[in-house]
Write an enzyme that holds these catalytic residues in place. Structure first.
Site, PDB file in Angstrom:
ATOM      1  N   CYS A  32       0.793  -1.239   0.000  1.00  0.00           N
ATOM      2  CA  CYS A  32       0.000   0.000   0.000  1.00  0.00           C
ATOM      3  C   CYS A  32       0.826   1.291   0.000  1.00  0.00           C
ATOM      4  O   CYS A  32       0.235   2.372  -0.009  1.00  0.00           O
ATOM      5  CB  CYS A  32      -0.986   0.053   1.172  1.00  0.00           C
ATOM      6  SG  CYS A  32      -2.231  -1.249   1.149  1.00  0.00           S
ATOM      7  N   ASP A  33       2.156   1.216   0.015  1.00  0.00           N
ATOM      8  CA  ASP A  33       2.939   2.449   0.005  1.00  0.00           C
ATOM      9  C   ASP A  33       4.320   2.229  -0.638  1.00  0.00           C
ATOM     10  O   ASP A  33       5.353   2.576  -0.078  1.00  0.00           O
ATOM     11  CB  ASP A  33       3.094   2.994   1.424  1.00  0.00           C
ATOM     12  CG  ASP A  33       3.483   4.478   1.451  1.00  0.00           C
ATOM     13  OD1 ASP A  33       3.258   5.184   0.441  1.00  0.00           O
ATOM     14  OD2 ASP A  33       4.022   4.923   2.473  1.00  0.00           O
ATOM     15  N   VAL A  34       4.307   1.644  -1.835  1.00  0.00           N
ATOM     16  CA  VAL A  34       5.555   1.412  -2.561  1.00  0.00           C
ATOM     17  C   VAL A  34       6.017   2.743  -3.151  1.00  0.00           C
ATOM     18  O   VAL A  34       5.296   3.377  -3.919  1.00  0.00           O
ATOM     19  CB  VAL A  34       5.371   0.359  -3.680  1.00  0.00           C
ATOM     20  CG1 VAL A  34       6.664   0.171  -4.460  1.00  0.00           C
ATOM     21  CG2 VAL A  34       4.888  -0.961  -3.090  1.00  0.00           C
ATOM     22  N   THR A  73       1.043   7.091  -0.469  1.00  0.00           N
ATOM     23  CA  THR A  73       1.590   8.428  -0.689  1.00  0.00           C
ATOM     24  C   THR A  73       1.035   8.984  -1.984  1.00  0.00           C
ATOM     25  O   THR A  73       1.068   8.318  -3.015  1.00  0.00           O
ATOM     26  CB  THR A  73       3.131   8.355  -0.747  1.00  0.00           C
ATOM     27  OG1 THR A  73       3.595   7.814   0.490  1.00  0.00           O
ATOM     28  CG2 THR A  73       3.734   9.734  -0.966  1.00  0.00           C
TER      29      THR A  73
END
Length: 199
Positions: A32-34, A73
């Site tokens: 969920c936040d690569v 992000t």
């Protein structure tokens, strides 16, 4: 500045890490936040995916999960975060596509500290880049890749690997998630390109 070999190694390593989370863990993990800040490099430039604070364990047999709020992000988040579609591993694939573009170009496509106007310009630049990549791949035009790859490399990159990375990035950034590849397929493509020598 990272050379081409290190960039390609990072691309393969991150795909391998995501493939582990998506396909090999006992629980299905969606990061969920690569983004670049969550990819750590060791002294040999082997990447490690970090900061699983936003990760979501999902039911492997299920079709997805309803998540009450967007995670990730801005700039790296897949379009489905803004809709009511169930969240799947394809959100990580989209983010991975953004990271690939940044590895190829050697610059941040998205600046988290940018003002709204700059963010809009960044998004428009990304869309132009994706559109250009698609058009050039479809046309079969020769030697277009040099215009996309980081100029600071002075032509010291593997053209076939770069073309494959652009092709993968474009497919990962599809707005329709059903048209994005899964990360296992991405990894297979990258591993097959790993044998190409620098031209």
């Amino acid at each position: 500045m990272l050379g081409w070999g290190e960039r390609f190694k990072i691309a393969v390593g991150v795909a391998r890490g995501l493939a582990y989370l998506h396909h090999e863990c006992l629980e299905w993990v969606v990061h969920c936040d690569v983004k670049p800040e969550n990819i750590l490099l060791d002294s040999d430039f082997e990447p490690k995916i970090a900061d699983l604070g936003l990760a979501k364990l999902l039911n492997r047999g299920g079709v997805g999960s309803r998540i009450s709020r967007a995670r990730g992000t801005r700039g790296y988040m897949a379009p489905e975060w803004a809709t009511s579609l169930p969240i799947t591993s394809k959100v990580d694939v989209f983010s991975y596509g953004m990271v690939l573009i940044e590895l190829i170009r050697g610059v941040r496509v998205w600046n988290g500290a940018a003002a709204d106007e700059e963010e809009t310009e960044g998004a428009m630049e990304l869309m132009r880049l994706v559109r250009t990549g698609k058009e050039r791949m479809e046309s079969g035009e020769e030697s277009w890749i040099g215009e996309i790859v980081d100029g600071r490399l002075n032509g010291q990159f593997n053209c076939r690997q770069a073309e494959m990375m652009v092709e993968i990035a474009v497919s990962c950034l599809e707005e329709d998630r059903s048209r994005r590849p899964d990360i296992g397929h991405v990894l297979q493509m990258l591993v097959s390109a790993d044998s190409f020598q620098i031209e």
